[in-house]
Design a protein around this motif. Sequence first.
Motif, short mmCIF file in Angstrom:
data_model
loop_
_atom_site.label_atom_id
_atom_site.label_comp_id
_atom_site.label_asym_id
_atom_site.label_seq_id
_atom_site.Cartn_x
_atom_site.Cartn_y
_atom_site.Cartn_z
N VAL A 46 0.77 -1.24 0.00
CA VAL A 46 0.00 0.00 0.00
C VAL A 46 0.81 1.30 0.00
CG1 VAL A 46 -2.05 -1.03 1.03
CG2 VAL A 46 -0.30 -0.08 2.51
N THR A 47 2.10 1.24 0.28
CA THR A 47 2.88 2.48 0.34
C THR A 47 4.14 2.37 -0.52
OG1 THR A 47 4.28 1.81 2.20
CG2 THR A 47 2.16 2.83 2.76
N PRO A 48 4.70 3.50 -0.92
CA PRO A 48 5.97 3.46 -1.65
C PRO A 48 7.07 2.75 -0.85
CG PRO A 48 4.96 5.61 -1.89
CD PRO A 48 4.15 4.86 -0.85
N ARG A 49 7.06 2.89 0.44
CA ARG A 49 8.06 2.21 1.29
C ARG A 49 7.90 0.69 1.18
NH1 ARG A 49 9.49 3.55 7.57
NH2 ARG A 49 11.12 2.00 7.74
N ASN A 50 6.64 0.23 1.18
CA ASN A 50 6.37 -1.21 1.00
C ASN A 50 6.88 -1.69 -0.35
OD1 ASN A 50 3.02 -1.02 2.48
ND2 ASN A 50 4.98 -1.27 3.51
N VAL A 51 6.67 -0.88 -1.38
CA VAL A 51 7.14 -1.23 -2.73
C VAL A 51 8.65 -1.43 -2.72
CG1 VAL A 51 7.36 -0.45 -5.12
CG2 VAL A 51 5.21 -0.08 -3.89
N LYS A 52 9.36 -0.50 -2.11
CA LYS A 52 10.82 -0.60 -2.04
C LYS A 52 11.26 -1.86 -1.30
CE LYS A 52 11.79 4.32 -2.34
NZ LYS A 52 12.30 5.50 -1.65
N ARG A 53 10.54 -2.19 -0.25
CA ARG A 53 10.88 -3.39 0.55
C ARG A 53 10.76 -4.66 -0.29
NH1 ARG A 53 7.55 -4.79 5.99
NH2 ARG A 53 8.21 -6.94 6.21
N VAL A 54 9.64 -4.79 -1.00
CA VAL A 54 9.45 -5.97 -1.84
C VAL A 54 10.42 -5.96 -3.01
CG1 VAL A 54 7.82 -7.20 -3.32
CG2 VAL A 54 7.04 -6.21 -1.16
N LYS A 55 10.62 -4.80 -3.63
CA LYS A 55 11.52 -4.70 -4.78
C LYS A 55 12.94 -5.13 -4.39
CE LYS A 55 13.05 -1.62 -8.48
NZ LYS A 55 14.11 -2.49 -8.83
N SER A 56 13.38 -4.76 -3.20
CA SER A 56 14.74 -5.12 -2.79
C SER A 56 14.88 -6.64 -2.67
CB SER A 56 15.12 -4.44 -1.48
OG SER A 56 14.39 -4.97 -0.39
N ILE A 57 13.84 -7.32 -2.23
CA ILE A 57 13.87 -8.79 -2.14
C ILE A 57 13.84 -9.41 -3.54
CG2 ILE A 57 12.63 -10.85 -1.34
CD1 ILE A 57 13.92 -9.25 0.93
N ILE A 58 12.93 -8.93 -4.38
CA ILE A 58 12.81 -9.46 -5.74
C ILE A 58 14.13 -9.24 -6.50
CG2 ILE A 58 11.60 -9.22 -7.96
CD1 ILE A 58 9.79 -10.43 -5.81
N ASP A 59 14.72 -8.07 -6.35
CA ASP A 59 15.97 -7.75 -7.06
C ASP A 59 17.12 -8.67 -6.69
OD1 ASP A 59 14.77 -5.72 -8.48
OD2 ASP A 59 15.64 -4.10 -7.29
N GLN A 60 17.07 -9.26 -5.51
CA GLN A 60 18.12 -10.19 -5.09
C GLN A 60 18.04 -11.52 -5.85
OE1 GLN A 60 18.15 -10.74 -0.82
NE2 GLN A 60 17.85 -8.55 -0.49
N HIS A 61 16.88 -11.79 -6.45
CA HIS A 61 16.65 -13.09 -7.06
C HIS A 61 16.52 -13.06 -8.58
CE1 HIS A 61 16.20 -15.15 -3.22
NE2 HIS A 61 15.67 -14.01 -2.81
N LEU A 62 16.25 -11.89 -9.14
CA LEU A 62 16.13 -11.81 -10.59
C LEU A 62 16.25 -10.38 -11.08
CD1 LEU A 62 12.60 -11.63 -11.95
CD2 LEU A 62 12.82 -12.27 -9.57
N GLU A 63 16.64 -10.26 -12.33
CA GLU A 63 16.69 -8.96 -12.98
C GLU A 63 15.34 -8.75 -13.65
OE1 GLU A 63 19.18 -6.89 -16.51
OE2 GLU A 63 20.28 -8.15 -15.09
N SER A 64 14.70 -7.62 -13.35
CA SER A 64 13.36 -7.42 -13.87
C SER A 64 12.99 -5.93 -13.91
CB SER A 64 12.34 -8.14 -12.99
OG SER A 64 12.26 -7.52 -11.71
N ARG A 65 11.92 -5.66 -14.62
CA ARG A 65 11.22 -4.38 -14.52
C ARG A 65 10.08 -4.64 -13.55
NH1 ARG A 65 9.49 -1.95 -19.93
NH2 ARG A 65 9.01 -0.25 -18.52
N PHE A 66 10.00 -3.85 -12.51
CA PHE A 66 9.09 -4.13 -11.39
C PHE A 66 8.27 -2.89 -11.10
CE2 PHE A 66 8.21 -3.72 -6.91
CZ PHE A 66 7.86 -4.99 -6.48
#
Length: 71
Positions: free
Chosen positions: A11-31
């Motif tokens: 729900v928040t930009p901070r939440n987006v950054k949190r999830v993006k940081s985890i996803i970025d550790q596992h794959l290269e993507s546009r998120f």
Amino acid sequence: MKVLVFKTNIVTPRNVKRVKSIIDQHLESRFTVDIEDEDRVMRIETDSLINESEIIMLTQQSGFQCEMLAD
């Protein structure tokens, strides 16, 4: 390129950054996450071999709900 689309409770930009940081550790993507949409749609574009269940697991490990959206 594979496009994966999910319904989340991010729900928040901070939440987006949190999830993006985890996803970025596992794959290269546009998120992206549309936090204005009622389904909080998360869209991932990637050439990676990662599958939908792995994305769901990573998002849930970040503390958020996540499920596939039907086409």
